[in-house]
Design an enzyme around this catalytic site. Structure first.
Site, mmCIF file in Angstrom:
data_model
loop_
_atom_site.group_PDB
_atom_site.id
_atom_site.type_symbol
_atom_site.label_atom_id
_atom_site.label_comp_id
_atom_site.label_asym_id
_atom_site.label_seq_id
_atom_site.Cartn_x
_atom_site.Cartn_y
_atom_site.Cartn_z
ATOM 1 N N ARG A 127 22.053 98.691 60.258
ATOM 2 C CA ARG A 127 21.901 99.946 59.490
ATOM 3 C C ARG A 127 22.242 100.144 58.065
ATOM 4 N NH1 ARG A 127 21.766 100.319 64.666
ATOM 5 N NH2 ARG A 127 23.829 99.504 64.444
ATOM 6 N N THR A 128 23.367 99.676 57.827
ATOM 7 C CA THR A 128 24.008 99.717 56.432
ATOM 8 C C THR A 128 23.141 98.991 55.478
ATOM 9 O OG1 THR A 128 26.044 100.441 57.240
ATOM 10 C CG2 THR A 128 25.944 99.553 54.945
ATOM 11 N N LYS A 158 33.936 77.318 50.244
ATOM 12 C CA LYS A 158 34.693 76.440 49.291
ATOM 13 C C LYS A 158 35.895 77.132 48.695
ATOM 14 C CE LYS A 158 29.958 74.912 47.950
ATOM 15 N NZ LYS A 158 29.044 74.952 46.762
ATOM 16 N N ARG A 179 30.274 94.629 52.110
ATOM 17 C CA ARG A 179 30.821 95.000 53.375
ATOM 18 C C ARG A 179 31.755 93.647 53.576
ATOM 19 N NH1 ARG A 179 28.399 96.988 58.953
ATOM 20 N NH2 ARG A 179 28.911 98.851 57.716
ATOM 21 N N HIS A 228 34.533 103.724 55.452
ATOM 22 C CA HIS A 228 33.059 103.475 55.388
ATOM 23 C C HIS A 228 32.457 104.888 54.566
ATOM 24 C CE1 HIS A 228 28.940 102.121 56.003
ATOM 25 N NE2 HIS A 228 28.937 102.030 57.128
#
Length: 605
Positions: A287-288, A316, A337, A365
């Site tokens: 959704r986000t 890396k 995120r 959030h």
């Protein structure tokens, strides 16, 4: 109400009306009875009470009975007769600039013909409504009747009449109405009326005037969505003589808002042209990520980024700081995120473009909370027929249920609700209760100490909003066995039987086993609205950060941040992984001065 820039006019069966709001026959008399309360010229049409070939005295008393959500009536079509109507009532109505529709009743076809012939020759009658329904008769399948009258030449249909009902006096053990039964009207019949209007709409091609339990503009709009071209206000006139005017204004406001939103979307459509949004998703997201990408695309911008960190230079050993510096060269805005609490702050510290936190570990959030607040405001404003405002949050009792310890959406939502005056109740088993750092901020910044309970059944009847969270199994510490808390809470239909009729069920999604699928059809379910609302909310946020649309926001609390000599004890804090970072503390001033990690919010001992 200025309606010069938005027309509500409709044509119903050849009758041109300035708006789609009429009065229902039998509830508005002959119009003169309401002239002190209503400007008749502002109505779409007046439908007068039923008229017969000769005067009818109606049924004996008692013939009206109030019910818990409406009324029963057995008036019996008392009226002055067609000759009396034409000579005594119609001249008064001719002085108004509003179509007059006469409801015609009779016991035989011949009686209907007598009345309609006389009305056809009378000046000032715009239309005739033939009353061929009666709550005391079984009319069978309404769609068959609708098709029959359309085939017979009807220009429009009205649906529905009252439904047959009864009330009994338990002391006398006799019916309350002298007629024994009567027609039930009011809010109680609205769901039935909506269904029947919807069924008729699918069966005929002529306009439908919807009626049955319409009390507010929201009710009327439901009928329009079901297929009605106009509505008639009935029982509401007895409760509120100005109901019809309020419905007209409410419809206008609704359409005005919709037109404004469409205009705004069209205005915004190209404001991010040539702009790029970088989506840095170190954690899985549906959704986000998709809603941010959708928002940017709808603003005519572009997106770039990754959803699989294993395909990037993180493998890396590249740091968040260097990633931020590099992405700054390629994009105009970043949404990140990450599974580390505080990672978004690190990106923001080292990027030279705006950064949005799309969720950082078990911390916060923020944009989910924005979508959550917007969903509540939209729902509550429609229910109360008022303009959307953050004032709708104030005074609400909001229960947050589930994994509150590790659920970042729950943390942001709790702080947002408290900030705008909502009252919180936290519902979770002991291992999953709200973390101390959130409780500290609620108390220090918002002077709120939420009630904490372990079972939702203890408080379900008090909640205006029920916000459910899944168990965040991916964030549980090694010493916590998921099996001991999995399935420890569940919201289902049995629990919701005890909730308020207008309560809202919310969930940031995805769900696992804490929210029953049987609730998806419950009108109180708002979680898919939350998901949809994320797009316009994030569009607005992007537009604001791009400097293209000034949002009106309350001033955020000032943050008192300084270097810290203490190491954060939260093992998931970004400071334990990005070793070049200097620990910082944030101070919350209140009754007790508290220090917290400026990255993850964890309290510093």
């Amino acid at each position: 109400m200025d309606t010069t820039d938005l027309s509500l006019s409709v044509n119903i069966g050849g009758i041109q009306m300035r708006n789609p709001v009429m009065t229902a026959s039998g509830t508005f008399g002959y119009g003169s009875e309401y002239v002190d309360f209503v400007d008749l010229n502002r109505l779409g049409a007046i439908v007068v009470k039923g008229v017969t070939s000769v005067p009818w005295p109606g049924n004996p008393m008692q013939r009206i009975m109030e019910t818990p959500s409406g009324m029963l009536n057995a008036i019996g079509l008392q009226n002055v007769g067609v000759d009396g109507f034409i000579s005594e009532k119609l001249p008064y109505l001719r002085d108004f600039d509003v179509p007059v529709i006469v409801n015609v009743c009779g016991k035989t076809v011949e009686e209907y013909l007598i009345v309609t012939e006389k009305l056809n020759s009378a000046d000032g009658v715009a239309g005739i409504e033939l009353n061929i329904s009666c709550p005391n008769l079984d009319c069978g399948d309404i769609t068959l009747i609708a098709r029959a009258v359309e085939d017979a030449g009807a220009n429009a249909l009205s649906a529905i009449n009252t439904l047959l009902g009864m009330a009994i006096n338990t002391e006398t053990r006799k019916p309350e109405l002298a007629n024994v039964t009567g027609g039930l009207s009011g809010p109680a019949i609205k769901p039935v009326a909506l269904r029947l209007v919807w069924e008729v709409y699918k069966s005929v091609s002529i306009p439908i005037v919807g009626m049955g339990g319409i009390m507010t503009a929201t009710d009327a709009i439901e009928f329009f969505i079901a297929g009605a071209a106009a509505v008639a206000i009935g029982t509401a006139n007895f409760v509120n003589p100005q109901a019809s005017m309020e419905v007209v204004k409410g419809i206008y406001d609704y359409l005005k808002e919709a037109a404004g939103m469409q205009s705004q979307l069209e205005t915004w459509a190209g404001i991010c042209r040539s702009k790029l949004l970088a989506t840095l998703f170190y954690e899985p997201s549906t959704r986000t990520r998709l809603s941010f990408e959708s928002a940017m695309e709808r603003l005519n911008g572009g997106t770039l980024g990754f959803a699989d960190p294993q395909a990037t230079s993180i493998t890396k050993g590249e740091t968040l700081a260097d990633t931020a510096r590099m992405v700054t060269n390629y994009a105009d805005l970043i949404v990140v995120r990450h599974n580390w609490a505080g990672a978004a702050r690190v990106i923001a510290q080292h990027a030279h473009i705006p950064v949005i936190n799309g969720g950082d570990g078990s911390h916060t959030h923020p944009t989910q909370a924005l979508a959550d607040l917007y969903t509540i405001i939209r729902r509550k404003s429609k229910f109360e027929s008022r303009k959307p405002s953050l004032a709708f949050i104030e005074g609400l009792t909001v229960g947050i249920c589930g994994d509150l310890q590790f659920g970042r959406a729950a943390h942001s939502f709790a702080l947002a609700v408290a900030r705008f005056g909502g009252n919180l109740i936290h519902i979770a088993p002991k291992p999953l209760q709200m973390p101390l750092w959130v409780l500290a901020q609620l108390e220090q910044c918002h002077e709120q100490i939420p009630l904490e309970v372990e079972s939702i059944t203890e408080v379900i009847d008090r909640l205006d909003v029920i916000y459910v969270n899944r168990l965040q199994e991916e964030r549980l510490p090694p010493n916590m066995d998921a099996a001991t808390v999995r399935g420890s809470y569940l919201l289902n239909a049995a629990v919701m039987k005890h909730a308020k009729p207008d309560a809202m069920i919310m969930h940031p999604l995805p769900r696992v086993n804490e929210l029953a699928y049987e609730l998806d059809d419950d009108p109180r379910a708002a979680y898919f609205e939350q998901s949809a609302n994320a797009v316009p909310v994030r569009m607005a946020l992007i537009a604001s950060l791009m400097g293209l649309e000034q949002l009106i926001l309350t001033q955020p609390p000032e943050r008192d941040i300084a270097a810290s000599t203490r190491t954060c004890e939260n093992a998931n804090c970004v400071t334990h992984h990005e070793t070049y970072l200097t620990p910082e503390r944030e101070t919350f001033k209140g009754n007790v001065k508290l220090h917290a990690c400026a990255y993850c919010g964890n309290l510093l001992s």
